[in-house]
Motif scaffolding. Structure first.
Motif, PDB file in Angstrom:
ATOM      1  N   PHE A 151       0.903  -1.273  -0.014  1.00 29.10           N
ATOM      2  CA  PHE A 151       0.005   0.025   0.010  1.00 29.10           C
ATOM      3  C   PHE A 151       0.670   1.181  -0.104  1.00 29.10           C
ATOM      4  CE2 PHE A 151      -4.879  -0.292   0.528  1.00 29.10           C
ATOM      5  CZ  PHE A 151      -5.055   1.144   0.391  1.00 29.10           C
ATOM      6  N   LYS A 152       2.050   1.131  -0.695  1.00 31.55           N
ATOM      7  CA  LYS A 152       3.205   2.347  -0.705  1.00 31.55           C
ATOM      8  C   LYS A 152       2.944   2.916  -2.146  1.00 31.55           C
ATOM      9  CE  LYS A 152       5.791   1.566   3.180  1.00 31.55           C
ATOM     10  NZ  LYS A 152       5.668   0.309   3.640  1.00 31.55           N
ATOM     11  N   PHE A 153       2.858   4.113  -2.238  1.00 32.28           N
ATOM     12  CA  PHE A 153       2.916   4.691  -3.619  1.00 32.28           C
ATOM     13  C   PHE A 153       3.495   6.118  -3.491  1.00 32.28           C
ATOM     14  CE2 PHE A 153      -1.571   4.331  -2.098  1.00 32.28           C
ATOM     15  CZ  PHE A 153      -1.735   5.674  -1.624  1.00 32.28           C
ATOM     16  N   ASP A 154       3.523   6.687  -4.649  1.00 34.98           N
ATOM     17  CA  ASP A 154       3.560   8.251  -4.606  1.00 34.98           C
ATOM     18  C   ASP A 154       2.455   9.120  -5.600  1.00 34.98           C
ATOM     19  OD1 ASP A 154       4.396   7.521  -7.229  1.00 34.98           O
ATOM     20  OD2 ASP A 154       6.447   7.429  -6.751  1.00 34.98           O
ATOM     21  N   LEU A 155       2.519  10.055  -5.810  1.00 38.18           N
ATOM     22  CA  LEU A 155       1.230  10.626  -6.288  1.00 38.18           C
ATOM     23  C   LEU A 155       0.931  10.211  -7.891  1.00 38.18           C
ATOM     24  CD1 LEU A 155      -1.262  12.591  -5.854  1.00 38.18           C
ATOM     25  CD2 LEU A 155       0.134  14.425  -6.577  1.00 38.18           C
ATOM     26  N   PRO A 156       2.043  10.156  -8.911  1.00 35.65           N
ATOM     27  CA  PRO A 156       1.948   9.865 -10.170  1.00 35.65           C
ATOM     28  C   PRO A 156       1.490   8.368 -10.111  1.00 35.65           C
ATOM     29  CG  PRO A 156       3.998  11.148  -9.880  1.00 35.65           C
ATOM     30  CD  PRO A 156       3.337  10.664  -8.670  1.00 35.65           C
ATOM     31  N   SER A 157       2.066   7.515  -9.194  1.00 34.84           N
ATOM     32  CA  SER A 157       1.489   6.069  -9.222  1.00 34.84           C
ATOM     33  C   SER A 157       0.082   5.773  -8.876  1.00 34.84           C
ATOM     34  CB  SER A 157       2.645   5.234  -8.461  1.00 34.84           C
ATOM     35  OG  SER A 157       4.005   5.319  -8.869  1.00 34.84           O
ATOM     36  N   VAL A 158      -0.221   6.405  -7.691  1.00 31.55           N
ATOM     37  CA  VAL A 158      -1.782   6.288  -7.226  1.00 31.55           C
ATOM     38  C   VAL A 158      -2.510   6.863  -8.218  1.00 31.55           C
ATOM     39  CG1 VAL A 158      -1.763   8.167  -5.543  1.00 31.55           C
ATOM     40  CG2 VAL A 158      -3.031   6.181  -5.241  1.00 31.55           C
ATOM     41  N   ILE A 159      -2.305   7.766  -8.642  1.00 35.63           N
ATOM     42  CA  ILE A 159      -3.448   8.418  -9.851  1.00 35.63           C
ATOM     43  C   ILE A 159      -3.526   7.353 -11.032  1.00 35.63           C
ATOM     44  CG2 ILE A 159      -3.489  10.329 -11.479  1.00 35.63           C
ATOM     45  CD1 ILE A 159      -2.723  12.118  -9.265  1.00 35.63           C
ATOM     46  N   ALA A 160      -2.437   6.807 -11.410  1.00 38.99           N
ATOM     47  CA  ALA A 160      -2.494   6.091 -12.549  1.00 38.99           C
ATOM     48  C   ALA A 160      -3.273   4.809 -12.136  1.00 38.99           C
ATOM     49  CB  ALA A 160      -1.119   5.392 -12.794  1.00 38.99           C
ATOM     50  N   ASP A 161      -3.307   4.537 -10.890  1.00 36.44           N
ATOM     51  CA  ASP A 161      -4.094   3.111 -10.194  1.00 36.44           C
ATOM     52  C   ASP A 161      -5.531   3.741  -9.883  1.00 36.44           C
ATOM     53  OD1 ASP A 161      -4.495   0.789  -9.154  1.00 36.44           O
ATOM     54  OD2 ASP A 161      -3.851   1.101  -7.311  1.00 36.44           O
ATOM     55  N   ASN A 162      -5.897   4.738 -10.468  1.00 37.03           N
ATOM     56  CA  ASN A 162      -7.355   5.344 -10.389  1.00 37.03           C
ATOM     57  C   ASN A 162      -7.512   5.582  -8.744  1.00 37.03           C
ATOM     58  OD1 ASN A 162      -9.785   6.166 -11.063  1.00 37.03           O
ATOM     59  ND2 ASN A 162     -10.753   4.165 -10.977  1.00 37.03           N
ATOM     60  N   SER A 163      -6.408   6.276  -8.320  1.00 35.50           N
ATOM     61  CA  SER A 163      -6.624   6.798  -7.090  1.00 35.50           C
ATOM     62  C   SER A 163      -6.948   5.528  -5.972  1.00 35.50           C
ATOM     63  CB  SER A 163      -7.462   8.061  -6.796  1.00 35.50           C
ATOM     64  OG  SER A 163      -6.647   8.990  -7.326  1.00 35.50           O
ATOM     65  N   SER A 164      -6.558   4.307  -6.195  1.00 36.19           N
ATOM     66  CA  SER A 164      -6.811   3.132  -5.552  1.00 36.19           C
ATOM     67  C   SER A 164      -8.593   2.903  -5.242  1.00 36.19           C
ATOM     68  CB  SER A 164      -6.499   3.337  -3.955  1.00 36.19           C
ATOM     69  OG  SER A 164      -5.150   3.856  -3.714  1.00 36.19           O
ATOM     70  N   SER A 165      -9.108   3.335  -6.096  1.00 38.32           N
ATOM     71  CA  SER A 165     -10.709   3.031  -6.228  1.00 38.32           C
ATOM     72  C   SER A 165     -10.740   1.576  -6.316  1.00 38.32           C
ATOM     73  CB  SER A 165     -11.346   3.585  -7.369  1.00 38.32           C
ATOM     74  OG  SER A 165     -11.077   5.078  -7.397  1.00 38.32           O
ATOM     75  N   ALA A 166     -11.776   0.965  -5.526  1.00 41.05           N
ATOM     76  CA  ALA A 166     -12.191  -0.455  -5.861  1.00 41.05           C
ATOM     77  C   ALA A 166     -13.655  -0.712  -5.518  1.00 41.05           C
ATOM     78  CB  ALA A 166     -11.482  -1.317  -4.660  1.00 41.05           C
ATOM     79  N   ARG A 167     -14.297  -0.240  -4.482  1.00 40.06           N
ATOM     80  CA  ARG A 167     -15.783  -0.388  -4.081  1.00 40.06           C
ATOM     81  C   ARG A 167     -16.079   0.666  -3.299  1.00 40.06           C
ATOM     82  NH1 ARG A 167     -13.976  -3.953  -6.827  1.00 40.06           N
ATOM     83  NH2 ARG A 167     -13.502  -5.955  -6.218  1.00 40.06           N
ATOM     84  N   TYR A 168     -17.592   0.991  -3.443  1.00 34.38           N
ATOM     85  CA  TYR A 168     -18.112   2.093  -2.531  1.00 34.38           C
ATOM     86  C   TYR A 168     -19.648   1.606  -2.148  1.00 34.38           C
ATOM     87  CZ  TYR A 168     -20.128   3.522  -6.891  1.00 34.38           C
ATOM     88  OH  TYR A 168     -20.862   3.487  -8.134  1.00 34.38           O
ATOM     89  N   VAL A 169     -19.836   2.315  -1.060  1.00 32.90           N
ATOM     90  CA  VAL A 169     -21.321   1.842  -0.360  1.00 32.90           C
ATOM     91  C   VAL A 169     -21.976   3.059   0.153  1.00 32.90           C
ATOM     92  CG1 VAL A 169     -22.263   0.428   1.421  1.00 32.90           C
ATOM     93  CG2 VAL A 169     -20.227  -0.386   0.502  1.00 32.90           C
ATOM     94  N   THR A 170     -23.000   3.123   0.013  1.00 31.81           N
ATOM     95  CA  THR A 170     -23.856   4.304   0.554  1.00 31.81           C
ATOM     96  C   THR A 170     -24.973   3.896   1.246  1.00 31.81           C
ATOM     97  OG1 THR A 170     -25.556   4.653  -1.562  1.00 31.81           O
ATOM     98  CG2 THR A 170     -23.257   5.765  -1.624  1.00 31.81           C
ATOM     99  N   GLY A 171     -25.536   4.767   2.303  1.00 31.09           N
ATOM    100  CA  GLY A 171     -26.503   4.294   2.952  1.00 31.09           C
ATOM    101  C   GLY A 171     -27.163   5.369   3.883  1.00 31.09           C
ATOM    102  N   GLY A 172     -27.414   5.052   4.810  1.00 27.25           N
ATOM    103  CA  GLY A 172     -27.813   6.344   5.928  1.00 27.25           C
ATOM    104  C   GLY A 172     -29.008   7.151   5.184  1.00 27.25           C
ATOM    105  N   ARG A 173     -29.130   8.262   5.500  1.00 25.59           N
ATOM    106  CA  ARG A 173     -29.977   9.278   5.046  1.00 25.59           C
ATOM    107  C   ARG A 173     -29.421  10.385   4.258  1.00 25.59           C
ATOM    108  NH1 ARG A 173     -32.665  12.505   9.741  1.00 25.59           N
ATOM    109  NH2 ARG A 173     -34.143  13.132   7.910  1.00 25.59           N
ATOM    110  N   ALA A 174     -30.149  10.483   3.028  1.00 24.74           N
ATOM    111  CA  ALA A 174     -29.602  11.351   2.066  1.00 24.74           C
ATOM    112  C   ALA A 174     -30.466  12.680   2.492  1.00 24.74           C
ATOM    113  CB  ALA A 174     -30.255  11.155   0.688  1.00 24.74           C
ATOM    114  N   ARG A 175     -29.669  13.755   2.486  1.00 27.74           N
ATOM    115  CA  ARG A 175     -30.140  15.213   2.962  1.00 27.74           C
ATOM    116  C   ARG A 175     -29.764  16.282   1.992  1.00 27.74           C
ATOM    117  NH1 ARG A 175     -30.508  15.511   8.788  1.00 27.74           N
ATOM    118  NH2 ARG A 175     -31.392  17.520   8.270  1.00 27.74           N
ATOM    119  N   TYR A 176     -30.548  17.428   2.188  1.00 27.87           N
ATOM    120  CA  TYR A 176     -30.249  18.595   1.264  1.00 27.87           C
ATOM    121  C   TYR A 176     -29.196  19.106   2.002  1.00 27.87           C
ATOM    122  CZ  TYR A 176     -34.669  18.058  -1.152  1.00 27.87           C
ATOM    123  OH  TYR A 176     -35.613  17.182  -1.811  1.00 27.87           O
TER     124      TYR A 176
END
Ligand code: OOG
Ligand code: MG
Length: 264
Positions: A151-176
């Motif tokens: 899990f070690k990188f520098d800025l050019p490398s992590v950006i190439a790796d789509n900024s470590s994107s993998a999964r995401y989860v939303t929940g809770g309450r949507a609010r204005y």
């Protein structure tokens, strides 16, 4: 900023990143072999990866800003933010069981996500413009997974790796957004029933909408805009917490409810 990679190198490095993601196998950071790589080179690789995935019929839902809080910067030793793209098929349902065998070394972070109702663009995008363009905000967990060893990188490398994107989860309450003070929302992340990390949303650049404005500015540099209806994650409020099969994460947000996920 300048590009140092040839088109051939960009394709070659995209192959490396894509294979590491598909096989969930760590690779060495790209700057080990291409030490003069710039941040713009990193984006050239990221955008080539996005082009390939869109060509495969995958659908983009939005973008994420990363390394937008001091906690995250200190944890990663990278002191400038970056952005990444988010695909529809990276979403996982609230309270569901997320596989770990298709990731290298997943970590979870708590974020405030924005859903936009009008287009945002330009090099001068402001917090006020972001808030005016926001339909609602929703609490989110991001599951990041660097494809780089340790899990070690520098800025050019992590950006190439789509900024470590993998999964995401939303929940809770949507609010204005106008019904909340987005700079003072507290969040507590519990791992296996124990409070592991906590902070307030002001940790993200003073106000998470500022991270969205920054994202729009980076998009402008890349010749892109943020279309209406985008889903945008504004960056980890606290440091990211490593997870493995058997772990359970519950994030409780002031005003926004809670989001949970477990790992198998
Ligand atoms: C880079 C991605 C950072 C965030 O919210 O700060 C990020 C990383 O830490 O691996 O998503
Ligand atoms: Mg994040």
């Amino acid at each position: 900023m300048n590009l140092t990679l040839s088109k051939f190198d960009v394709r070659h490095l995209t192959d490396r990143i894509e294979a590491a993601q598909l096989n969930a196998k760590a690779i060495t950071k790209l700057t080990d072999d291409f030490p003069s790589m710039t941040v713009m080179d990193g984006y050239a690789v990221q955008l080539e990866l996005r082009r390939r995935w869109l060509a495969q019929g995958r659908r983009q839902v939005g973008w994420k800003a990363g390394l937008t809080s001091k906690a995250k910067m200190l944890q990663m030793g990278v002191f400038l933010p970056g952005i990444g793209f988010l695909m529809a098929d990276m979403a996982r349902p609230e309270s569901s069981a997320v596989r770990t065998d298709d990731m290298v070394h997943p970590r979870v972070e708590c974020e405030v996500a924005f859903v936009t109702k009008t287009r945002l663009a330009g090099a001068n995008c402001s917090r006020e413009e972001v808030l005016a363009a926001t339909d609602f905000v929703v609490p989110a967990l991001e599951i990041i997974d660097s494809r780089f060893a340790g899990f070690k990188f520098d800025l050019p490398s992590v950006i190439a790796d789509n900024s470590s994107s993998a999964r995401y989860v939303t929940g809770g309450r949507a609010r204005y957004a106008q019904d909340l003070d987005l700079s003072t929302l507290g969040v507590v992340m519990e791992k296996n029933g124990e409070a592991t990390t906590l902070a307030a949303s002001s940790a993200v650049m003073g106000h998470p909408a500022d991270a969205v404005a920054l994202l729009v500015k980076v998009l402008d540099e890349l010749g892109e805009d943020l279309p209406a209806g985008s889903f945008v994650m504004s960056g980890g409020i606290t440091e990211a917490v490593p997870v493995k099969a058997g772990d359970h994460i519950l994030a409780r947000y002031q005003e926004l409810g809670s989001v949970s996920i477990r790992f198998i």
